[in-house]
Write an enzyme that holds these catalytic residues in place. Structure first.
Site, PDB file in Angstrom:
ATOM      1  CD  GLN A   1     -63.852  43.787 -94.169  1.00 41.86           C
ATOM      2  OE1 GLN A   1     -63.374  43.501 -93.076  1.00 41.86           O
ATOM      3  NE2 GLN A   1     -64.594  42.935 -94.854  1.00 41.86           N
TER       4      GLN A   1
ATOM      5  N   GLY B   1     -53.334  64.972 -70.318  1.00 41.71           N
ATOM      6  CA  GLY B   1     -52.758  63.790 -70.971  1.00 41.71           C
ATOM      7  C   GLY B   1     -53.667  63.223 -72.051  1.00 41.71           C
TER       8      GLY B   1
ATOM      9  CD  GLU C   1     -52.781  58.961 -70.288  1.00 41.67           C
ATOM     10  OE1 GLU C   1     -53.331  60.072 -70.330  1.00 41.67           O
ATOM     11  OE2 GLU C   1     -51.550  58.805 -70.364  1.00 41.67           O
TER      12      GLU C   1
ATOM     13  CB  THR D   1     -46.926  52.555 -69.396  1.00 39.31           C
ATOM     14  OG1 THR D   1     -48.243  52.126 -69.731  1.00 39.31           O
ATOM     15  CG2 THR D   1     -46.112  52.809 -70.659  1.00 39.31           C
TER      16      THR D   1
ATOM     17  NE  ARG E   1     -55.811  41.377-103.713  1.00 41.59           N
ATOM     18  CZ  ARG E   1     -55.287  40.167-103.822  1.00 41.59           C
ATOM     19  NH1 ARG E   1     -54.006  40.013-104.126  1.00 41.59           N
ATOM     20  NH2 ARG E   1     -56.018  39.094-103.590  1.00 41.59           N
TER      21      ARG E   1
HETATM   22  C1  LIG Z   1     -51.625  48.682 -71.925  1.00 42.85           C
HETATM   23  C2  LIG Z   1     -52.072  49.423 -70.702  1.00 42.85           C
HETATM   24  C3  LIG Z   1     -51.246  50.381 -70.139  1.00 42.85           C
HETATM   25  C4  LIG Z   1     -51.641  51.058 -68.971  1.00 42.85           C
HETATM   26  N1  LIG Z   1     -50.780  51.939 -68.385  1.00 42.85           N
HETATM   27  C5  LIG Z   1     -51.099  52.464 -67.172  1.00 42.85           C
HETATM   28  C6  LIG Z   1     -50.151  53.268 -66.444  1.00 42.85           C
HETATM   29  O1  LIG Z   1     -49.047  53.541 -66.924  1.00 42.85           O
HETATM   30  N2  LIG Z   1     -50.502  53.734 -65.229  1.00 42.85           N
HETATM   31  C7  LIG Z   1     -51.701  53.458 -64.672  1.00 42.85           C
HETATM   32  O2  LIG Z   1     -51.935  53.916 -63.550  1.00 42.85           O
HETATM   33  N3  LIG Z   1     -52.620  52.699 -65.324  1.00 42.85           N
HETATM   34  C8  LIG Z   1     -52.344  52.199 -66.552  1.00 42.85           C
HETATM   35  N4  LIG Z   1     -53.250  51.408 -67.208  1.00 42.85           N
HETATM   36  C9  LIG Z   1     -54.533  51.118 -66.583  1.00 42.85           C
HETATM   37  C10 LIG Z   1     -55.693  51.794 -67.281  1.00 42.85           C
HETATM   38  O3  LIG Z   1     -55.667  53.168 -67.038  1.00 42.85           O
HETATM   39  C11 LIG Z   1     -56.979  51.111 -66.810  1.00 42.85           C
HETATM   40  O4  LIG Z   1     -56.990  49.812 -67.373  1.00 42.85           O
HETATM   41  C12 LIG Z   1     -58.227  51.870 -67.219  1.00 42.85           C
HETATM   42  O5  LIG Z   1     -58.309  53.078 -66.507  1.00 42.85           O
HETATM   43  C13 LIG Z   1     -59.494  51.058 -66.954  1.00 42.85           C
HETATM   44  O6  LIG Z   1     -59.506  50.537 -65.664  1.00 42.85           O
HETATM   45  P1  LIG Z   1     -59.788  48.981 -65.414  1.00 42.85           P
HETATM   46  O7  LIG Z   1     -58.924  48.204 -66.329  1.00 42.85           O
HETATM   47  O8  LIG Z   1     -59.687  48.724 -63.976  1.00 42.85           O
HETATM   48  O9  LIG Z   1     -61.297  48.774 -65.881  1.00 42.85           O
HETATM   49  P2  LIG Z   1     -62.577  48.998 -64.957  1.00 42.85           P
HETATM   50  O10 LIG Z   1     -62.494  50.307 -64.273  1.00 42.85           O
HETATM   51  O11 LIG Z   1     -62.772  47.789 -64.145  1.00 42.85           O
HETATM   52  O12 LIG Z   1     -63.708  49.080 -66.067  1.00 42.85           O
HETATM   53  C14 LIG Z   1     -64.323  47.923 -66.668  1.00 42.85           C
HETATM   54  C15 LIG Z   1     -65.423  48.419 -67.602  1.00 42.85           C
HETATM   55  O13 LIG Z   1     -66.415  49.131 -66.843  1.00 42.85           O
HETATM   56  C16 LIG Z   1     -66.579  50.425 -67.390  1.00 42.85           C
HETATM   57  N5  LIG Z   1     -66.842  51.400 -66.331  1.00 42.85           N
HETATM   58  C17 LIG Z   1     -66.144  51.588 -65.186  1.00 42.85           C
HETATM   59  N6  LIG Z   1     -66.644  52.603 -64.472  1.00 42.85           N
HETATM   60  C18 LIG Z   1     -67.689  53.090 -65.199  1.00 42.85           C
HETATM   61  C19 LIG Z   1     -68.616  54.161 -65.012  1.00 42.85           C
HETATM   62  N7  LIG Z   1     -68.575  54.952 -63.947  1.00 42.85           N
HETATM   63  N8  LIG Z   1     -69.574  54.351 -65.948  1.00 42.85           N
HETATM   64  C20 LIG Z   1     -69.634  53.571 -67.061  1.00 42.85           C
HETATM   65  N9  LIG Z   1     -68.780  52.532 -67.297  1.00 42.85           N
HETATM   66  C21 LIG Z   1     -67.826  52.308 -66.391  1.00 42.85           C
HETATM   67  C22 LIG Z   1     -65.260  50.753 -68.072  1.00 42.85           C
HETATM   68  O14 LIG Z   1     -65.420  51.772 -69.039  1.00 42.85           O
HETATM   69  C23 LIG Z   1     -64.899  49.415 -68.649  1.00 42.85           C
HETATM   70  O15 LIG Z   1     -65.579  49.222 -69.872  1.00 42.85           O
HETATM   71  C24 LIG Z   1     -52.896  50.773 -68.403  1.00 42.85           C
HETATM   72  C25 LIG Z   1     -53.737  49.808 -68.999  1.00 42.85           C
HETATM   73  C26 LIG Z   1     -53.339  49.142 -70.125  1.00 42.85           C
HETATM   74  C27 LIG Z   1     -54.251  48.101 -70.701  1.00 42.85           C
END
Ligand SMILES: Cc1cc2nc3c(=O)[nH]c(=O)nc-3n(C[C@H](O)[C@H](O)[C@H](O)COP(=O)(O)OP(=O)(O)OC[C@H]3O[C@@H](n4cnc5c(N)ncnc54)[C@H](O)[C@@H]3O)c2cc1C
Length: 388
Positions: free
Chosen positions: A345, A251, A372, A168, A277
């Site tokens: 809805q 945070g 986060e 971000t 509505r």
């Molecule tokens: C719009 C947006 C803005 C963002 N901004 C930032 C930013 O500014 N800085 C930054 O550093 N990151 C940022 N992120 C990243 C964000 O923090 C991560 O997408 C998030 O932490 C999830 O990580 P991942 O996408 O790798 O999913 P993964 O870690 O691959 O997870 C995939 C799925 O597995 C599940 N999972 C993973 N581990 C476990 C566990 N131990 N137990 C149970 N379930 C689990 C997760 O809950 C999820 O459902 C941003 C993401 C988005 C979409």
């Protein structure tokens, strides 16, 4: 936007005069300046750099940073009220500020006096633009301790190599807080660095084509032989992961409040729509089903608020409040998802149209359960604290 006094009275919390006044001025900025362009920004994805500058005039980019370090010096309760107000107007703007605040809280707690002079005070004065928090990578988000970006010390300079994902503010930040591996595998091998905008070897990727929060400037960052001075290390070497997690804990209250701002906007829209509505000769609000939905949503929203304010209050009392911040983020963001869905809805087919704000809110809300710390990660934290 509900009248602030009524809103606070409903939450039955002893808010101070300072908290109420700060919330009032932020709500005015949100209503008058941030809300009007929100739909347009969603359409174009244009990053609201001018609004960011206006927000800086109220200190919204470094809210919890002490005043002596150039911040607004407010508490976590005020921060939550601010995030709510901004998100109610525009979630993209709110997350831009949340990310900036996350980074600056870390600098306030861990930067050396010289680093504060160089980055934090100019930042607090609005001279460096937004800040980014660069932890996630293409290969890991929840499991950030597995990050692969490296930093090696070479003749008095750190040399960074690797990629960061989903950052971000990434394209617009004056400074990036980058987490990289300095000392072997695991959490204790990670350190935090400031990389300034324009540093050679720092490459900014294209804007992610996201479902919602489309104006928050989310990009990948690539570090290719990116050289920074040795004194850009923030905190102690090997402390980066601990620093990131402790800031993310606090945070979470901000993201909980952000999601509640979105949910409040959705609720207002649903409540208003149901009262104008008509179907089967009645107002939609006259169907018992609609009334029960509205009552359930209001009850859940208030419950989520109380959890969020409890977490903020505990942080203000100096508690770590790990479980409580995670519960707040989990419940508030899940409540937001349920409330927003129900308000779509109530809008019927119009809820599916870009002509109505509820459609944007629906898309904006989804990510609050992901970034986060996903809902699953929050549950993991709560369970860990229970079984400690
Ligand atoms: C719009 C947006 C803005 C963002 N901004 C930032 C930013 O500014 N800085 C930054 O550093 N990151 C940022 N992120 C990243 C964000 O923090 C991560 O997408 C998030 O932490 C999830 O990580 P991942 O996408 O790798 O999913 P993964 O870690 O691959 O997870 C995939 C799925 O597995 C599940 N999972 C993973 N581990 C476990 C566990 N131990 N137990 C149970 N379930 C689990 C997760 O809950 C999820 O459902 C941003 C993401 C988005 C979409």
């Amino acid at each position: 936007m509900l009248d602030l006094k009524r809103h606070l009275a409903r939450l039955a919390f002893p808010f101070t005069e300072e908290q109420t006044m700060a919330a009032q001025s932020i709500r005015e900025l949100a209503r008058d300046r941030i809300a009007p362009g929100a739909a347009e920004r969603d359409l174009t994805g244009a990053y609201p750099i001018e609004l960011f500058r206006e927000a800086c005039a109220l200190g919204l980019q470094a809210m919890k940073v002490p005043t002596e370090d150039g911040g607004a010096g407010v508490d976590n309760v005020t921060y939550a009220l601010a995030m709510e107000a901004v998100a109610e107007a525009c979630a993209s703007t709110a997350v831009i500020l949340a990310s900036s605040n996350l980074t600056t809280c870390i600098l306030a707690q861990h930067a050396s006096p010289a680093q504060k002079d160089r980055w934090l005070r100019p930042y607090g004065a609005g001279r460096l633009g937004p800040a980014s928090f660069a932890l996630s990578e293409p290969g890991c988000g929840s499991d950030a301790s597995a990050l692969a970006t490296t930093a090696r010390l070479e003749r008095g300079q750190w040399v960074l190599d690797g990629s960061k994902a989903w950052i971000t503010n990434g394209a617009h930040a004056g400074l990036h807080l980058v987490f990289a591996r300095t000392d072997g595998p695991g959490a204790s091998g990670i350190s935090a660095f400031v990389v300034e905008r324009g540093t050679a070897g720092l490459l900014v990727g294209r804007d992610e084509d996201k479902m919602g929060q489309r104006a928050s400037g989310t990009v990948s960052l690539h570090l290719d032989d990116c050289r920074i001075p040795e004194d850009h290390l923030v905190g102690r070497r090997g402390d980066g992961y601990r620093i990131a997690l402790s800031a993310l804990g606090a945070g979470r209250v901000g993201i909980a409040a952000l999601s509640l701002g979105l949910a409040e906007a959705a609720f207002d829209a649903g409540l208003a729509y149901a009262q104008q509505r008509r179907a089967f000769g009645k107002l939609v609000a006259d169907f018992q089903n609609t009334r029960f939905v509205l009552a359930d949503c209001r009850t859940e929203l208030d419950a989520a608020w109380l959890l969020t304010l409890r977490a903020a209050r505990l942080l203000d009392q100096g508690e770590r409040a790990s479980a409580e911040t995670s519960m707040a983020k989990l419940f508030a963001t899940e409540t937001c998802g349920r409330v927003v869905d129900k308000m779509v809805q109530i809008h019927g087919g119009y809820g599916y149209s870009r002509d109505y704000a509820i459609e944007r809110i629906y898309r904006d809300a989804r990510v609050t359960r992901i970034y986060e710390g996903t809902s699953e990660v929050q549950r993991t934290v709560v369970a860990r604290e229970l079984l400690r």
